[in-house]
Design a protein around this motif. Structure first.
Motif, short mmCIF file in Angstrom:
data_model
loop_
_atom_site.label_atom_id
_atom_site.label_comp_id
_atom_site.label_asym_id
_atom_site.label_seq_id
_atom_site.Cartn_x
_atom_site.Cartn_y
_atom_site.Cartn_z
N ARG A 2 0.87 -1.30 0.00
CA ARG A 2 0.10 -0.32 0.41
C ARG A 2 0.53 0.98 -0.41
O ARG A 2 0.85 2.22 -0.64
CB ARG A 2 -0.86 0.08 1.27
N GLN A 3 1.96 1.14 1.00
CA GLN A 3 3.10 2.46 0.69
C GLN A 3 4.02 2.45 -0.24
O GLN A 3 3.41 3.31 -1.07
CB GLN A 3 3.61 2.28 2.28
N ASN A 4 4.12 1.48 -1.23
CA ASN A 4 4.79 1.33 -2.02
C ASN A 4 3.86 2.25 -3.70
O ASN A 4 4.57 3.21 -3.94
CB ASN A 4 4.72 0.49 -2.75
N ILE A 5 2.52 1.39 -3.31
CA ILE A 5 1.89 2.91 -4.80
C ILE A 5 1.21 4.20 -3.78
O ILE A 5 1.47 4.81 -4.94
CB ILE A 5 0.67 1.62 -4.64
N ARG A 6 1.00 4.08 -2.91
CA ARG A 6 1.04 5.87 -2.43
C ARG A 6 2.25 6.41 -2.81
O ARG A 6 2.15 7.77 -3.22
CB ARG A 6 -0.12 5.16 -1.25
N ASN A 7 3.27 6.30 -2.08
CA ASN A 7 4.27 6.75 -2.41
C ASN A 7 5.32 6.85 -3.94
O ASN A 7 5.27 8.23 -3.93
CB ASN A 7 5.10 6.17 -1.22
N ALA A 8 4.62 6.34 -4.67
CA ALA A 8 5.30 5.92 -6.20
C ALA A 8 3.92 7.17 -6.46
O ALA A 8 5.00 7.84 -7.31
CB ALA A 8 4.45 5.04 -6.50
N ALA A 9 3.04 7.40 -6.82
CA ALA A 9 1.62 7.77 -7.08
C ALA A 9 2.51 9.52 -6.64
O ALA A 9 2.00 10.21 -7.88
CB ALA A 9 0.72 7.41 -6.68
N GLY A 10 2.58 9.45 -5.31
CA GLY A 10 3.15 10.81 -5.32
C GLY A 10 4.45 11.22 -6.24
O GLY A 10 4.12 12.30 -6.45
N LEU A 11 5.37 10.60 -6.35
CA LEU A 11 6.77 11.21 -6.61
C LEU A 11 6.09 10.72 -7.52
O LEU A 11 7.29 11.95 -8.70
CB LEU A 11 7.76 9.91 -6.73
N LEU A 12 5.24 10.35 -8.90
CA LEU A 12 5.23 11.23 -10.29
C LEU A 12 3.91 11.70 -10.66
O LEU A 12 3.85 12.24 -11.66
CB LEU A 12 4.35 9.20 -10.90
N ALA A 13 3.72 12.82 -9.85
CA ALA A 13 2.57 13.50 -9.21
C ALA A 13 3.08 14.79 -10.57
O ALA A 13 2.30 15.15 -11.12
CB ALA A 13 2.53 13.80 -8.38
N GLY A 14 4.39 14.77 -10.39
CA GLY A 14 5.29 16.38 -11.47
C GLY A 14 5.09 15.80 -11.91
O GLY A 14 5.41 17.01 -13.14
N TYR A 15 5.03 14.38 -13.26
CA TYR A 15 5.07 14.19 -13.82
C TYR A 15 3.80 13.85 -15.26
O TYR A 15 2.41 13.47 -14.54
CB TYR A 15 5.49 13.34 -14.59
N ASN A 16 3.67 13.86 -16.11
CA ASN A 16 3.00 14.35 -17.04
C ASN A 16 2.48 12.40 -17.49
O ASN A 16 2.88 11.84 -18.28
CB ASN A 16 2.82 14.55 -19.09
#
Length: 196
Positions: A116-130
């Motif tokens: 769950r943290q893997n997915i959530r944190n990865a989504a946060g890291l990708l938020a600034g990208y298209n």
């Protein structure tokens, strides 16, 4: 009283066997991966010598193949466990770079201790990208639950599962543990239990 306990034990065993069968079925019925703008590869055990475990290598090799097709951003996820010499994500980055992935195409999340943290944190890291759609890369038995968690986090995701190539005992251990992880997932999602 003894008969009741025996009946309860048998019922639990039947449910558990059913859950393991469900994990096998789901792992074998994942739709083929579609288009994606980024790759999220989920961590696994790092050996005491600092090398990725065999299971982590399988995941990383699948991520390298996916990257070679698209040259998209990869997010490597995984914190440092108590018996690991370095965070999983750092070891994963080093492995990916050694196999030709451009270092600038790799983001790392060293703070996540579970899927769950893997997915959530990865989504946060990708938020600034298209990024509109992600490819989740993990072990075959783990992929269906990872995809469910990605959906819970609002990600449009496709996935690829690295095959579990070891013998029956290795498979039974991992598929059996994944069956219990589904119980935890449902308890968190539907009963709102704070199970970490």
């Amino acid at each position: 009283m003894l008969m009741l306990l025996v009946a309860l034990a048998l019922a639990c065993a039947v449910v558990y066997v059913g859950l393991v069968a469900m994990v096998f079925w789901r792992a074998g019925n994942v739709p083929p991966a579609g288009d994606y703008d980024a790759i999220i590869v989920l961590g696994a055990q790092v050996n005491p010598n600092g090398e990725p475990s065999i299971q982590l290598r399988w995941r990383l090799d699948a991520a390298v193949e996916a990257w070679q097709e698209t040259n998209t951003m990869i997010v490597a996820c995984g914190a440092q466990g108590g018996n690991e010499p370095a965070p999983e994500a750092q070891v994963m980055r080093d492995y990916l770079v050694a196999r030709g992935v451009a270092e600038e195409d790799i983001l790392i999340d060293t703070d996540s201790y579970n899927t769950r943290q893997n997915i959530r944190n990865a989504a946060g890291l990708l938020a600034g990208y298209n990024v509109e759609r992600v490819l989740i890369v993990t072990s075959d038995y783990h992929l269906p639950r990872a995809m469910a968690l990605a959906e819970d986090e609002g990600l449009d995701a496709t996935g690829v599962g690295s095959p579990t190539k070891e013998g029956l005992l290795f498979k039974a251990k991992n598929y059996g543990r994944e069956a219990l992880a589904w119980v935890k997932y449902w308890a968190q999602k539907y009963l709102r239990l704070p199970l970490g």
